[in-house]
Scaffold this active site. Structure first.
Site, PDB file in Angstrom:
ATOM      1  N   TYR A 121      -2.394  -0.440  10.108  1.00 36.16           N
ATOM      2  CA  TYR A 121      -2.425  -0.818   8.694  1.00 36.16           C
ATOM      3  C   TYR A 121      -1.146  -0.358   7.994  1.00 36.16           C
ATOM      4  O   TYR A 121      -0.523  -1.117   7.239  1.00 36.16           O
ATOM      5  CB  TYR A 121      -3.650  -0.192   8.021  1.00 36.16           C
ATOM      6  CG  TYR A 121      -3.896  -0.670   6.608  1.00 36.16           C
ATOM      7  CD1 TYR A 121      -4.659  -1.807   6.365  1.00 36.16           C
ATOM      8  CD2 TYR A 121      -3.373   0.012   5.513  1.00 36.16           C
ATOM      9  CE1 TYR A 121      -4.899  -2.249   5.067  1.00 36.16           C
ATOM     10  CE2 TYR A 121      -3.593  -0.422   4.220  1.00 36.16           C
ATOM     11  CZ  TYR A 121      -4.365  -1.551   3.998  1.00 36.16           C
ATOM     12  OH  TYR A 121      -4.580  -1.981   2.716  1.00 36.16           O
ATOM     13  N   SER A 134       0.848  -1.186   0.000  1.00 31.27           N
ATOM     14  CA  SER A 134       0.000   0.000   0.000  1.00 31.27           C
ATOM     15  C   SER A 134       0.885   1.237   0.000  1.00 31.27           C
ATOM     16  O   SER A 134       2.014   1.203   0.510  1.00 31.27           O
ATOM     17  CB  SER A 134      -0.891   0.027   1.250  1.00 31.27           C
ATOM     18  OG  SER A 134      -1.569   1.271   1.367  1.00 31.27           O
ATOM     19  N   LYS A 193       1.717  -2.800   6.246  1.00 36.82           N
ATOM     20  CA  LYS A 193       2.039  -2.732   4.824  1.00 36.82           C
ATOM     21  C   LYS A 193       3.508  -2.381   4.596  1.00 36.82           C
ATOM     22  O   LYS A 193       4.124  -2.855   3.629  1.00 36.82           O
ATOM     23  CB  LYS A 193       1.121  -1.731   4.123  1.00 36.82           C
ATOM     24  CG  LYS A 193      -0.333  -2.186   4.057  1.00 36.82           C
ATOM     25  CD  LYS A 193      -0.470  -3.533   3.349  1.00 36.82           C
ATOM     26  CE  LYS A 193      -1.913  -3.945   3.168  1.00 36.82           C
ATOM     27  NZ  LYS A 193      -2.048  -5.225   2.416  1.00 36.82           N
TER      28      LYS A 193
END
Length: 281
Positions: free
Chosen positions: A154, A141, A158
């Site tokens: 998150y 990401s 990533k």
């Protein structure tokens, strides 16, 4: 379709919605046999049935090592080999400041977002190394490249996926197994609705709203769509990319390139006007 994946066998985790679902469809259109690995059995079997006998489904929780090993074994038994593993399964992670995040929420998100990638590579590696061929694709990401694009957990997960991709690529490349990563930017999918707590069927309905919300955040003035990522995955799974290894392919319309030129010019003009006004006073 060009048949770029004709004769290849692929596994797509998280293949029942969003990027994963579209990747399954396009992989099948390009000639691949595909195993959909996901938790939503009804959706997975429905998708597999609709795409024909070269597509199958196996209920899989990528945070469980026993499930991931069974997934790899099932694909090899079903189709005879494994050419591509797309570690795409994901979940939204808890939002909030570092002091407010429950550790159990952190652990759960990491078990899927990072642990699922680790386990997929762990169990695909012996199969692909023995074949002396294969392509592993992990979903990163832009949030793993720059801070401020998603939640703390998150983003950290990533970032770890991107670097895990690089280090494993150095090992498996010696067995002619490529390991690469795709880092999406602002892609309109149902994950935003899931992060807001909506059930999966309702979350998917938020996609059109997200297309509008994400249209103007990067130089290319549209939201990313799932086809953008699926097409990148086709390239990395195909024989067109056999000398690409350890690479993080950023698919973000220029989002991480810097400030928008129009915003930069607006700020510059405002500063020049302020200086001019100050000089006159």
């Amino acid at each position: 379709m060009s048949g770029q994946l004709e004769g290849k066998v692929a596994i797509v985790t998280g293949g029942t919605s969003g990027i994963g679902r579209r990747t399954v469809e396009i992989f099948a259109e390009e000639g691949a046999s595909v195993l959909i690995a996901a938790r939503r059995e009804k959706d997975g079997r429905g998708l597999a049935d609709g795409l024909g006998e070269k597509v199958d489904f196996l209920k899989t929780d990528v945070s469980l090592e026993s499930d991931v090993k069974r997934m790899i074994d099932y694909a090899v038994d079903r189709f005879g080999k494994l050419d591509c593993l797309f570690n795409n399964a994901g979940v939204p992670a808890t939002h909030g400041g570092i002091a407010s995040i429950p550790f159990e929420d952190y652990e759960y998100a990491m078990s899927v977002l990072l642990g699922g990638v680790f386990l997929g590579m762990k169990h695909a590696a012996p199969v692909m190394s023995a074949q002396n061929s294969g392509s592993i694709i992990n979903t990163g990401s832009v949030a793993g490249i720059l801070a401020g694009y998603s939640s703390i957990v998150y983003s950290a997960a990533k970032a770890a996926v991107i670097h895990l991709t690089r280090v494993v690529a150095m090992e498996l490349g010696e067995s002619n197994v490529r390991v690469n990563c795709i880092s999406p930017g602002g892609i309109a999918t149902g994950i935003f609705g899931k992060a807001a707590g909506l059930p999966p069927d309702q979350a998917e309905k938020t996609t059109e709203l997200m297309k509008q919300a994400l249209a103007d955040i990067q130089p290319i003035r549209r939201a990313g769509i799932v086809d953008d990522i699926a097409r990148a995955a086709v390239f990395l799974a195909s024989d067109e990319s056999t000398f690409i290894n350890g690479h993080n392919l950023v698919v973000d319309g220029g989002l991480t390139g810097g400030r928008l030129w129009s915003v930069q010019q607006e700020g510059l003009n405002a500063m020049l006007q302020a200086l001019s006004d100050a000089a006159k006073s």
